[in-house]
Write a protein that holds these residues in place. Structure first.
Motif, PDB file in Angstrom:
ATOM      1  N   PHE A  60      14.914   4.260  47.842  1.00 45.03           N
ATOM      2  CA  PHE A  60      15.329   4.126  48.866  1.00 45.03           C
ATOM      3  C   PHE A  60      13.687   4.954  48.907  1.00 45.03           C
ATOM      4  O   PHE A  60      13.613   4.629  50.416  1.00 45.03           O
ATOM      5  CB  PHE A  60      16.445   5.333  49.027  1.00 45.03           C
ATOM      6  N   ASN A  61      13.226   5.986  48.918  1.00 44.83           N
ATOM      7  CA  ASN A  61      11.865   6.490  49.755  1.00 44.83           C
ATOM      8  C   ASN A  61      11.079   5.777  49.182  1.00 44.83           C
ATOM      9  O   ASN A  61       9.924   5.283  50.011  1.00 44.83           O
ATOM     10  CB  ASN A  61      11.559   7.855  48.551  1.00 44.83           C
ATOM     11  N   GLU A  62      10.932   4.408  47.726  1.00 44.63           N
ATOM     12  CA  GLU A  62      10.202   4.037  47.546  1.00 44.63           C
ATOM     13  C   GLU A  62      10.128   2.798  48.925  1.00 44.63           C
ATOM     14  O   GLU A  62       8.718   1.916  48.963  1.00 44.63           O
ATOM     15  CB  GLU A  62       9.743   3.676  45.899  1.00 44.63           C
ATOM     16  N   ARG A  63      10.970   2.374  49.092  1.00 43.96           N
ATOM     17  CA  ARG A  63      10.672   1.049  49.622  1.00 43.96           C
ATOM     18  C   ARG A  63      10.599   1.376  51.028  1.00 43.96           C
ATOM     19  O   ARG A  63      11.106   0.178  51.867  1.00 43.96           O
ATOM     20  CB  ARG A  63      12.375  -0.035  48.790  1.00 43.96           C
ATOM     21  N   GLY A  64      11.230   2.451  51.649  1.00 42.75           N
ATOM     22  CA  GLY A  64      10.992   2.823  53.071  1.00 42.75           C
ATOM     23  C   GLY A  64      12.336   3.102  53.484  1.00 42.75           C
ATOM     24  O   GLY A  64      12.160   3.038  54.810  1.00 42.75           O
ATOM     25  N   THR A  65      13.189   3.217  52.349  1.00 45.65           N
ATOM     26  CA  THR A  65      14.917   2.524  53.317  1.00 45.65           C
ATOM     27  C   THR A  65      15.029   3.931  54.009  1.00 45.65           C
ATOM     28  O   THR A  65      15.390   3.523  55.476  1.00 45.65           O
ATOM     29  CB  THR A  65      15.495   2.577  52.269  1.00 45.65           C
ATOM     30  N   THR A  66      14.366   5.054  53.467  1.00 50.81           N
ATOM     31  CA  THR A  66      15.259   6.565  54.129  1.00 50.81           C
ATOM     32  C   THR A  66      14.393   6.510  55.374  1.00 50.81           C
ATOM     33  O   THR A  66      15.114   6.659  56.307  1.00 50.81           O
ATOM     34  CB  THR A  66      14.636   7.642  52.981  1.00 50.81           C
TER      35      THR A  66
END
Length: 131
Positions: free
Chosen positions: A39-45
């Protein structure tokens, strides 16, 4: 299943506990952490937080994008496990460790968090993270 993983991530963030101390009725910590990392790597958060912030601002009758903010800093002592390359000495507070900077908007919603060596000055953090 994904709802259980999101609930476990939210629980961990809310309580600040270590991943290995997730409640027994949560999914195992390894896959939960794996999803959190993705989630963090994809910018989802960040996208979720931005969207929620805009919804709160809209509900309060404000422009969805904040136009002003307040910066605050706090120095904390570094544990023995904190590497020398990520710590510094804050002469004003006489603390050897790290400094965290936060920026909130006028509603108190978090905009930016930055953790650096305690030797950083407030003006340096402002120049590094222009709003």
């Amino acid at each position: 299943m994904i709802a259980d993983i999101v609930d476990a991530i939210l629980y961990m963030i809310r309580t600040g506990c270590a991943w290995r101390y997730l409640l027994v009725d949560c999914p195992p910590s390894h896959p939960v952490y794996g999803h959190f990392k993705q989630f963090n790597e994809r910018g989802t958060t960040e996208r979720i937080l931005d969207e929620l912030g805009e919804l709160v601002r809209h509900a309060k009758g404000r422009d969805p994008q904040s136009s002003a903010g307040v910066i605050d800093s706090q120095s904390v002592k570094g544990a023995d496990t904190v590497g020398a390359d990520t710590r510094g000495y804050d002469a004003g507070n006489q603390i050897n460790g790290r400094k965290r900077f936060i920026v909130t908007d006028t509603l108190g919603l978090l905009v930016v968090v930055c953790v650096v060596a305690a030797s950083w000055q407030d003006r340096d953090a402002r120049q590094t993270h222009p709003a």
